[in-house]
Design a protein around this motif. Sequence first.
Motif, PDB file in Angstrom:
ATOM      1  N   CYS A  36       0.859  -1.195   0.000  1.00 54.12           N
ATOM      2  CA  CYS A  36       0.000   0.000   0.000  1.00 54.12           C
ATOM      3  C   CYS A  36       0.890   1.238   0.000  1.00 54.12           C
ATOM      4  N   SER A  37       0.330   2.357  -0.433  1.00 57.92           N
ATOM      5  CA  SER A  37       1.194   3.485  -0.801  1.00 57.92           C
ATOM      6  C   SER A  37       1.728   4.297   0.376  1.00 57.92           C
ATOM      7  N   GLY A  38       1.053   4.316   1.520  1.00 59.35           N
ATOM      8  CA  GLY A  38       1.461   5.233   2.582  1.00 59.35           C
ATOM      9  C   GLY A  38       2.852   4.965   3.144  1.00 59.35           C
ATOM     10  N   ARG A  39       3.542   6.059   3.491  1.00 60.35           N
ATOM     11  CA  ARG A  39       4.810   5.940   4.208  1.00 60.35           C
ATOM     12  C   ARG A  39       4.642   6.606   5.563  1.00 60.35           C
ATOM     13  N   HIS A  40       5.205   5.973   6.595  1.00 58.55           N
ATOM     14  CA  HIS A  40       5.040   6.510   7.945  1.00 58.55           C
ATOM     15  C   HIS A  40       6.410   6.655   8.584  1.00 58.55           C
ATOM     16  N   PRO A  41       6.641   7.796   9.262  1.00 58.24           N
ATOM     17  CA  PRO A  41       7.946   7.980   9.896  1.00 58.24           C
ATOM     18  C   PRO A  41       8.174   6.956  11.010  1.00 58.24           C
ATOM     19  N   LEU A  42       9.443   6.633  11.260  1.00 61.42           N
ATOM     20  CA  LEU A  42       9.760   5.596  12.250  1.00 61.42           C
ATOM     21  C   LEU A  42       9.458   6.038  13.679  1.00 61.42           C
ATOM     22  N   ASN A  43       9.261   7.347  13.882  1.00 62.50           N
ATOM     23  CA  ASN A  43       8.903   7.804  15.229  1.00 62.50           C
ATOM     24  C   ASN A  43       7.399   8.011  15.374  1.00 62.50           C
ATOM     25  N   GLU A  44       6.631   7.369  14.470  1.00 64.80           N
ATOM     26  CA  GLU A  44       5.179   7.379  14.639  1.00 64.80           C
ATOM     27  C   GLU A  44       4.779   6.086  15.366  1.00 64.80           C
ATOM     28  N   ILE A  45       3.760   6.160  16.243  1.00 68.81           N
ATOM     29  CA  ILE A  45       3.320   4.953  16.961  1.00 68.81           C
ATOM     30  C   ILE A  45       2.320   4.229  16.072  1.00 68.81           C
ATOM     31  N   ILE A  46       2.819   3.278  15.310  1.00 70.95           N
ATOM     32  CA  ILE A  46       1.978   2.599  14.328  1.00 70.95           C
ATOM     33  C   ILE A  46       2.546   1.197  14.106  1.00 70.95           C
ATOM     34  N   TYR A  47       1.679   0.182  14.098  1.00 73.44           N
ATOM     35  CA  TYR A  47       2.155  -1.194  13.939  1.00 73.44           C
ATOM     36  C   TYR A  47       1.571  -1.877  12.710  1.00 73.44           C
ATOM     37  N   ARG A  48       0.429  -1.349  12.209  1.00 73.46           N
ATOM     38  CA  ARG A  48      -0.229  -1.991  11.066  1.00 73.46           C
ATOM     39  C   ARG A  48      -0.604  -0.951  10.033  1.00 73.46           C
TER      40      ARG A  48
END
Length: 443
Positions: A14-26
Amino acid sequence: MTEFKAWFQCINGCSGRHPLNEIIYRCPQCNELLEVQHDMDLLKQRSPEEWKELFSQRIGGHEWPYGSSVWGKKEWVCPSLDNKNIVSTFEGGTNLFWAERLGHQLGLDDLWVKQCGMAHTGSFKDLGMTVLVSMVKQMISEGKNIKAVACASTGDTSAALASYCAVAGIPAIVFLPRNKVSLTQLIQPITHGVLTLSLDTDFDGCMKLVKEVCANNDIYLANSMNSLRIEGQKTISFELVEQFNWEVPDVVIVPGGNLGNVSAIGRGFQMLQELGLIDKLPRLVCAQAEMADPLYRSYKSGFKDFKPIQAQKTLASAIQIGDPVSVKKAIKTLQVFDGVVEEATEDELANAVGRANHTGLLCCPHTGVALAVLEKLAKRGEIRKNDRVVVISTANGLKFTDFLYNYHTDKLKGINSEFAYSPIDLPADYEKIRETILNTIDN
Ligand SMILES: *Cc1c(COP(=O)(O)O)cnc(C)c1O
Ligand SMILES: [Zn+2]
């Protein structure tokens, strides 16, 4: 120095990119796991020779934090961390044991054991935990509301989380299945002063509960569905090829439970290949205990489908997992690496430890699973005499002295301890001692 970049991205693409300091697991779009992606074009600005040179210079040195074998490859692992936020115990750099005698007993000339259990908390889990806890420290320093870090564990993740959080002064909570971890593993979080919840369920039950507890995002989840851990663990592959002077072994065998580590080892080799440091990939073998073998069952069906199972009690308690979080990653990896999944019975894994320890190793039951699988593949001719084989020893045998004691005193139910040996009680009497020695040695 160039700003190297990495981010979380969905394993389904999927296209989204998330920074490594975001609280996200899925993935917010499809709910699959995320993985860390690196800007490979930036990393390719350095030649393979330049990277090798840099890594070799750093190893074992004292310039914080690069002497750690994980942080010696910081640009490839987690480039955005501020060095002052890194929480490290100088992890990695574990030795490769040339298992010459064991190899010859199995008809193999080039057998090596990567001693990942020679680690600060006695297992390979340190490699991933240093990355995760460092990122937590960075997020806290940026003002994110993280009250504690939590994990479910079969005993080694909790030990690593507890120690790294104690080093950093960050509160931790561990969820353990009651009576399903070794005494040493239970003592580890306790001695680090970490909140230790001993629950009347198994690992899969602990996992469900910790996910609920972390759903509010003020308690950060440290299980390997958090792919920061995978980034640290992939350095096992970097270390391996560096220790072989940048040559790739033919076969790597690793015991699998939640299946994060087999995925991590695969990613490590793929990254080395993409950046031109190696030109081929090894075969990857994932070894499971027969009592907890959902991946093996799926492999037998050509990975057509995967069904979680109820894991049964096994001596290899750290891999007693029926619903592995990283199963999709693991299957993708094994398909690229001409992968094999094989399993070991309780008798096979226990006697594989017995045999190996007789040649000077001191293995844990999980390493026993990998060694038993090695024996099978060697017998079947799927691993040949001259193949360079590496068995990943995942934990230190000293964490499992209860198992070893029971093995050697023949107290393991249903297991015929082929290498059992017990101390002999004698009076402090020279003649008796001499007689016993002569009788024993002659036989
Ligand atoms: C965690 C662990 C494993 C399994 O690793 P996964 O990433 O869960 O597959 C194997 N052996 C030991 C000793 C472990 O602690
Ligand atoms: Zn997705």
